[in-house]
Design a protein around this motif. Structure first.
Motif, PDB file in Angstrom:
ATOM      1  N   GLU A   1       0.849  -1.178   0.000  1.00  0.00           N
ATOM      2  CA  GLU A   1       0.000   0.000   0.000  1.00  0.00           C
ATOM      3  C   GLU A   1       0.892   1.238   0.000  1.00  0.00           C
ATOM      4  N   MET A   2       1.007   1.847  -1.158  1.00  0.00           N
ATOM      5  CA  MET A   2       1.913   2.992  -1.310  1.00  0.00           C
ATOM      6  C   MET A   2       1.419   3.869  -2.450  1.00  0.00           C
ATOM      7  N   LYS A   3       1.438   5.163  -2.244  1.00  0.00           N
ATOM      8  CA  LYS A   3       1.044   6.123  -3.279  1.00  0.00           C
ATOM      9  C   LYS A   3       2.208   7.064  -3.493  1.00  0.00           C
ATOM     10  N   ASN A   4       2.545   7.330  -4.743  1.00  0.00           N
ATOM     11  CA  ASN A   4       3.628   8.246  -5.098  1.00  0.00           C
ATOM     12  C   ASN A   4       3.034   9.503  -5.704  1.00  0.00           C
ATOM     13  N   TYR A   5       3.706  10.630  -5.495  1.00  0.00           N
ATOM     14  CA  TYR A   5       3.177  11.920  -5.903  1.00  0.00           C
ATOM     15  C   TYR A   5       4.225  12.759  -6.621  1.00  0.00           C
ATOM     16  N   LEU A   6       3.735  13.676  -7.439  1.00  0.00           N
ATOM     17  CA  LEU A   6       4.573  14.770  -7.923  1.00  0.00           C
ATOM     18  C   LEU A   6       4.755  15.728  -6.756  1.00  0.00           C
ATOM     19  N   PRO A   7       5.863  16.450  -6.695  1.00  0.00           N
ATOM     20  CA  PRO A   7       6.063  17.380  -5.575  1.00  0.00           C
ATOM     21  C   PRO A   7       5.127  18.582  -5.651  1.00  0.00           C
ATOM     22  N   ASP A   8       4.965  19.213  -4.518  1.00  0.00           N
ATOM     23  CA  ASP A   8       4.216  20.463  -4.430  1.00  0.00           C
ATOM     24  C   ASP A   8       4.885  21.480  -5.350  1.00  0.00           C
ATOM     25  N   ILE A   9       4.145  22.069  -6.241  1.00  0.00           N
ATOM     26  CA  ILE A   9       4.691  22.968  -7.261  1.00  0.00           C
ATOM     27  C   ILE A   9       5.423  24.164  -6.650  1.00  0.00           C
ATOM     28  N   ASP A  10       4.935  24.667  -5.528  1.00  0.00           N
ATOM     29  CA  ASP A  10       5.548  25.848  -4.913  1.00  0.00           C
ATOM     30  C   ASP A  10       6.960  25.590  -4.398  1.00  0.00           C
ATOM     31  N   SER A  11       7.335  24.319  -4.270  1.00  0.00           N
ATOM     32  CA  SER A  11       8.636  23.986  -3.682  1.00  0.00           C
ATOM     33  C   SER A  11       9.734  23.776  -4.723  1.00  0.00           C
TER      34      SER A  11
ATOM     35  N   ASP B   1      12.361  24.402  -8.082  1.00  0.00           N
ATOM     36  CA  ASP B   1      13.121  25.395  -8.840  1.00  0.00           C
ATOM     37  C   ASP B   1      12.578  25.414 -10.271  1.00  0.00           C
ATOM     38  N   ASP B   2      13.050  26.337 -11.097  1.00  0.00           N
ATOM     39  CA  ASP B   2      12.499  26.520 -12.437  1.00  0.00           C
ATOM     40  C   ASP B   2      12.595  25.269 -13.300  1.00  0.00           C
ATOM     41  N   GLU B   3      13.728  24.579 -13.238  1.00  0.00           N
ATOM     42  CA  GLU B   3      13.920  23.389 -14.067  1.00  0.00           C
ATOM     43  C   GLU B   3      12.954  22.273 -13.671  1.00  0.00           C
ATOM     44  N   ALA B   4      12.865  21.990 -12.385  1.00  0.00           N
ATOM     45  CA  ALA B   4      11.966  20.942 -11.913  1.00  0.00           C
ATOM     46  C   ALA B   4      10.509  21.330 -12.155  1.00  0.00           C
ATOM     47  N   LEU B   5      10.183  22.593 -11.970  1.00  0.00           N
ATOM     48  CA  LEU B   5       8.821  23.066 -12.215  1.00  0.00           C
ATOM     49  C   LEU B   5       8.417  22.824 -13.664  1.00  0.00           C
ATOM     50  N   SER B   6       9.322  23.102 -14.579  1.00  0.00           N
ATOM     51  CA  SER B   6       9.051  22.877 -15.995  1.00  0.00           C
ATOM     52  C   SER B   6       8.753  21.411 -16.274  1.00  0.00           C
ATOM     53  N   VAL B   7       9.524  20.520 -15.696  1.00  0.00           N
ATOM     54  CA  VAL B   7       9.326  19.081 -15.888  1.00  0.00           C
ATOM     55  C   VAL B   7       7.972  18.654 -15.328  1.00  0.00           C
TER      56      VAL B   7
ATOM     57  N   LEU C   1       5.242  20.515 -14.665  1.00  0.00           N
ATOM     58  CA  LEU C   1       4.113  21.089 -15.395  1.00  0.00           C
ATOM     59  C   LEU C   1       3.875  20.359 -16.713  1.00  0.00           C
ATOM     60  N   ARG C   2       4.945  20.015 -17.410  1.00  0.00           N
ATOM     61  CA  ARG C   2       4.790  19.236 -18.651  1.00  0.00           C
ATOM     62  C   ARG C   2       4.171  17.883 -18.350  1.00  0.00           C
ATOM     63  N   ALA C   3       4.617  17.240 -17.283  1.00  0.00           N
ATOM     64  CA  ALA C   3       4.080  15.930 -16.917  1.00  0.00           C
ATOM     65  C   ALA C   3       2.594  16.009 -16.611  1.00  0.00           C
TER      66      ALA C   3
ATOM     67  N   LYS D   1      -1.878  13.575 -21.144  1.00  0.00           N
ATOM     68  CA  LYS D   1      -3.055  12.753 -20.859  1.00  0.00           C
ATOM     69  C   LYS D   1      -2.694  11.444 -20.172  1.00  0.00           C
ATOM     70  N   ARG D   2      -1.556  10.862 -20.558  1.00  0.00           N
ATOM     71  CA  ARG D   2      -1.183   9.566 -19.981  1.00  0.00           C
ATOM     72  C   ARG D   2      -0.901   9.674 -18.484  1.00  0.00           C
ATOM     73  N   ASN D   3      -0.720  10.890 -18.000  1.00  0.00           N
ATOM     74  CA  ASN D   3      -0.417  11.098 -16.582  1.00  0.00           C
ATOM     75  C   ASN D   3      -1.648  11.460 -15.770  1.00  0.00           C
ATOM     76  N   LYS D   4      -2.814  11.329 -16.386  1.00  0.00           N
ATOM     77  CA  LYS D   4      -4.059  11.617 -15.672  1.00  0.00           C
ATOM     78  C   LYS D   4      -4.131  10.745 -14.418  1.00  0.00           C
ATOM     79  N   GLY D   5      -4.482  11.326 -13.331  1.00  0.00           N
ATOM     80  CA  GLY D   5      -4.585  10.594 -12.075  1.00  0.00           C
ATOM     81  C   GLY D   5      -3.371  10.729 -11.176  1.00  0.00           C
ATOM     82  N   ILE D   6      -2.253  11.191 -11.729  1.00  0.00           N
ATOM     83  CA  ILE D   6      -1.078  11.431 -10.884  1.00  0.00           C
ATOM     84  C   ILE D   6      -1.303  12.756 -10.167  1.00  0.00           C
TER      85      ILE D   6
END
Length: 119
Positions: A20-30, A32-38, A40-42, A46-51
């Motif tokens: 029982e484990m759920k993985n998440y994208l990080p909180d957007i506010d935390s 840097d610009d490079e990670a934020l870009s990655v 937001l694109r993710a 459509k294939r990432n719906k539900g993440i």
């Protein structure tokens, strides 16, 4: 994790193994610009719906241990973010670092953790 494919794979593997484990994208506010870009694109694919992004009740100094297996440059950039998730006195384990990059990673994490070393 900022890689949506890795999140999907980790969630699938957890389910297949009865974990029982759920993985998440990080909180957007935390991020840097490079990670934020990655991230937001993710989130737009459509294939990432539900993440989902990390829920607020899991976003803070709530973890005893953090492990990250990514390249040195993202590890250095994410040092404040990863450190902000670990309880005072907690541990962090980092891998994916070449020996020639170790010094910069150690330097980035020394501000947040005691006894940072390459093993």
């Amino acid at each position: 994790e900022i890689d949506a494919d890795a999140i999907r794979i980790a969630d699938d593997n957890a389910e297949k193994n009865g974990v029982e484990m759920k993985n998440y994208l990080p909180d957007i506010d935390s991020l840097d610009d490079e990670a934020l870009s990655v991230v937001l694109r993710a989130m737009q694919r459509k294939r990432n719906k539900g993440i989902e992004t990390l829920p607020s009740d899991l976003n803070g100094q709530v973890y005893d241990l953090c492990a990250a297996n990514i390249l040195a440059r993202p590890l250095v950039g994410l040092a404040p973010v990863l450190a902000s998730l670990v309880k005072s006195g907690g541990k962090i384990g980092l891998s994916g670092v070449l020996s020639v990059q170790a010094e910069s990673v150690v330097e980035a994490y020394t501000e947040f953790f005691d006894d940072v070393k390459v093993a």
